[in-house]
Motif scaffolding. Sequence first.
Motif, PDB file in Angstrom:
ATOM      1  N   GLY A  91       0.807  -1.222   0.000  1.00  0.00           N
ATOM      2  CA  GLY A  91       0.000   0.000   0.000  1.00  0.00           C
ATOM      3  C   GLY A  91       0.835   1.264   0.000  1.00  0.00           C
ATOM      4  O   GLY A  91       0.291   2.353  -0.049  1.00  0.00           O
TER       5      GLY A  91
ATOM      6  N   GLY B  71     -11.977   7.647  -2.923  1.00  0.00           N
ATOM      7  CA  GLY B  71     -11.231   6.391  -2.904  1.00  0.00           C
ATOM      8  C   GLY B  71     -12.148   5.173  -2.974  1.00  0.00           C
ATOM      9  O   GLY B  71     -13.380   5.282  -3.048  1.00  0.00           O
ATOM     10  N   THR B  72     -11.499   4.003  -2.918  1.00  0.00           N
ATOM     11  CA  THR B  72     -12.197   2.728  -3.108  1.00  0.00           C
ATOM     12  C   THR B  72     -13.207   2.435  -2.005  1.00  0.00           C
ATOM     13  O   THR B  72     -14.355   2.058  -2.269  1.00  0.00           O
ATOM     14  N   GLY B  73     -12.770   2.609  -0.762  1.00  0.00           N
ATOM     15  CA  GLY B  73     -13.648   2.299   0.364  1.00  0.00           C
ATOM     16  C   GLY B  73     -14.933   3.107   0.278  1.00  0.00           C
ATOM     17  O   GLY B  73     -16.033   2.580   0.484  1.00  0.00           O
TER      18      GLY B  73
ATOM     19  N   TYR C 239      -9.172  -8.078   1.056  1.00  0.00           N
ATOM     20  CA  TYR C 239      -8.771  -6.735   1.492  1.00  0.00           C
ATOM     21  C   TYR C 239      -9.562  -6.383   2.755  1.00  0.00           C
ATOM     22  O   TYR C 239     -10.777  -6.124   2.674  1.00  0.00           O
TER      23      TYR C 239
ATOM     24  N   THR D 243     -11.166  -8.562  -6.724  1.00  0.00           N
ATOM     25  CA  THR D 243     -10.015  -7.797  -7.207  1.00  0.00           C
ATOM     26  C   THR D 243      -9.407  -8.565  -8.385  1.00  0.00           C
ATOM     27  O   THR D 243      -8.368  -9.210  -8.227  1.00  0.00           O
TER      28      THR D 243
ATOM     29  N   TYR E 288      -6.058  -9.265  -4.094  1.00  0.00           N
ATOM     30  CA  TYR E 288      -5.447  -8.809  -2.859  1.00  0.00           C
ATOM     31  C   TYR E 288      -5.751  -9.815  -1.769  1.00  0.00           C
ATOM     32  O   TYR E 288      -6.900 -10.113  -1.516  1.00  0.00           O
TER      33      TYR E 288
ATOM     34  N   SER F 252      -9.182   3.868  -8.322  1.00  0.00           N
ATOM     35  CA  SER F 252      -8.635   4.753  -7.287  1.00  0.00           C
ATOM     36  C   SER F 252      -7.381   5.451  -7.810  1.00  0.00           C
ATOM     37  O   SER F 252      -6.639   4.882  -8.612  1.00  0.00           O
TER      38      SER F 252
ATOM     39  N   SER G 229      -5.147   6.341  -5.569  1.00  0.00           N
ATOM     40  CA  SER G 229      -4.229   6.216  -4.431  1.00  0.00           C
ATOM     41  C   SER G 229      -2.859   5.703  -4.843  1.00  0.00           C
ATOM     42  O   SER G 229      -1.841   6.138  -4.306  1.00  0.00           O
ATOM     43  N   LYS G 230      -2.826   4.749  -5.774  1.00  0.00           N
ATOM     44  CA  LYS G 230      -1.518   4.205  -6.166  1.00  0.00           C
ATOM     45  C   LYS G 230      -0.949   4.978  -7.346  1.00  0.00           C
ATOM     46  O   LYS G 230       0.258   5.170  -7.428  1.00  0.00           O
TER      47      LYS G 230
HETATM   48  C1  LIG Z   1      -7.381  -4.089  -2.752  1.00  0.00           C
HETATM   49  C2  LIG Z   1      -7.238  -2.608  -2.708  1.00  0.00           C
HETATM   50  N1  LIG Z   1      -8.179  -1.856  -3.247  1.00  0.00           N
HETATM   51  C3  LIG Z   1      -8.096  -0.520  -3.248  1.00  0.00           C
HETATM   52  C4  LIG Z   1      -7.027   0.134  -2.694  1.00  0.00           C
HETATM   53  C5  LIG Z   1      -7.009   1.620  -2.702  1.00  0.00           C
HETATM   54  O1  LIG Z   1      -7.842   2.089  -1.687  1.00  0.00           O
HETATM   55  P1  LIG Z   1      -8.233   3.622  -1.559  1.00  0.00           P
HETATM   56  O2  LIG Z   1      -8.671   4.099  -2.885  1.00  0.00           O
HETATM   57  O3  LIG Z   1      -9.359   3.637  -0.550  1.00  0.00           O
HETATM   58  O4  LIG Z   1      -7.029   4.347  -1.067  1.00  0.00           O
HETATM   59  C6  LIG Z   1      -6.007  -0.605  -2.113  1.00  0.00           C
HETATM   60  C7  LIG Z   1      -4.852   0.069  -1.490  1.00  0.00           C
HETATM   61  O5  LIG Z   1      -3.876  -0.487  -1.084  1.00  0.00           O
HETATM   62  C8  LIG Z   1      -6.114  -2.014  -2.114  1.00  0.00           C
HETATM   63  O6  LIG Z   1      -5.156  -2.779  -1.574  1.00  0.00           O
END
Ligand SMILES: Cc1ncc(COP(=O)(O)O)c(C=O)c1O
Length: 471
Positions: free
Chosen positions: A119, A181-183, A207, A246, A251, A309, A311-312
């Motif tokens: 992450g 974000g994803t959550g 996850y 996923t 994950y 997302s 995030s990465k």
């Molecule tokens: C499986 C998975 N989904 C999504 C994300 C990204 O999450 P978010 O967009 O909430 O930061 C991650 C981040 O490590 C992840 O491991």
Amino acid sequence: MELFIDPDDERSLTRQLYEQIRAAILSGQLGPGDRLMPSRAVAAELGIARSTVTDVYGSLAAEGYIEGRAGGGTVVSDEHGPCPQTPPPGALAPTPCSAALRRYDDDPQGQARFDLRPGRIDAQLFPAAIWRRCVLAGLGRAWAQYGEPAGSADLRAALARWLTGSRGITLVPEQIVVTAGTGHAIDLVARVLLSPGDVAGVEEPGYPPVRELLRSQGIKAVGVPVDGHGIVVDAIPADARLVYVTPSHQYPLGGVLSGQRRLQLLRWAGRHGAAIVEDDYDSEFRHTARPLEPLHRLDRDGRVIYVGSFSKILSPALRMGFLVAPMALVPALATVRQAIDWCPPLGTQEALTIFINEGHLGRHLRRMRAAYTPRFHCVHRELLDRLPAGYRPLPAQAGLHLAVTGPRSAAQADVCQNLLPHGVLIGSLRRTYQVPGSVAGFLVGFGALPTEQVAAAIDALATGLTALTGR
Ligand SMILES: Cc1ncc(COP(=O)(O)O)c(C=O)c1O
């Protein structure tokens, strides 16, 4: 600080003032060197005699809490730092459901020379100068309003073009809801599609934040095993209303959902009237084979909600992501979003729109791949070469971490914690299981590990493991 006088209080005015100022000093609200208001000003503001205030200041000075400063003024004395205080517990408690939830980043804790937790990304790669320019350019736009809860039309259009170009997804911008974000995307989807008590299928291992999120809504998150081809479709509970997967980079194990399983999963969802949430995180970082078609592209009857997302690919600090939903769900998703926090932050949306439209996202991704792909191969090779007997990196093609399985010895339970003294922070594999049983292994993230440090980091990891297992 604000002072209050209560005319109905049994205590004298002097006592009321004295106790308020003393409490502020002891709690740290007023720190050493902070200036107190002149007694004349306090008296005028509270409508009391100045002598009352000077009496209070005199008592506090005599006890060493405050002192006069040369040149005038009264300040909190240096000797009186705040006393450590435990806030009172209060009368309220979380529900048993929310009290049972567990944070994902709670283990292991500590500082280490090498941070190999999954992450993480490489902060050096963030295009800070370009992003700054995009933020500044976005500042010129309309600010005196709330935005559209689903996200700005410009950003949704930019994302739609991006998704069609990069993932071959056919969509119209109105299908997109911009999220934090994803959550957050899955939270919205679950609120709109599920009710408390409903069953959702989640990958096992999987996850953890999504699992906890579903549970926080009173949804039963049932683990469905994953094998070398991805989620085992035959093991999904028949009453599952939603399945979270996923497919591009499972994950945490790192596998890819095979083409056949993708079709089987879609057929299963069709037969059972269920929704599929496709979390396409890490699809941008394919290090070997070409990516498979997203489930969303194969979906013929509108059952897949695609989640992405930034995030990465940009930064987790931006809290930016999106979902692509069947049109019929978008009004409800947008209304729920409005009820929660109204709309995505306008400034970040503007900056991201400019960033995508000016072609920076494409260039940035190429730069990230050029950095991460050699790092992936290097980490994989070092793990194969250096890990002690019994440890093995699982096959992987994408993403910024690798899963390693290990011998099932007692020490494995605490392997993450026990590697800390060896200067290595890794991710727990056990933590990604609902029922870990005798699972042994860990996750090695390389996003934040400069390529030139890979050999030293894996050496420290291997040395630590050898010391733990006594091999
Ligand atoms: C499986 C998975 N989904 C999504 C994300 C990204 O999450 P978010 O967009 O909430 O930061 C991650 C981040 O490590 C992840 O491991």
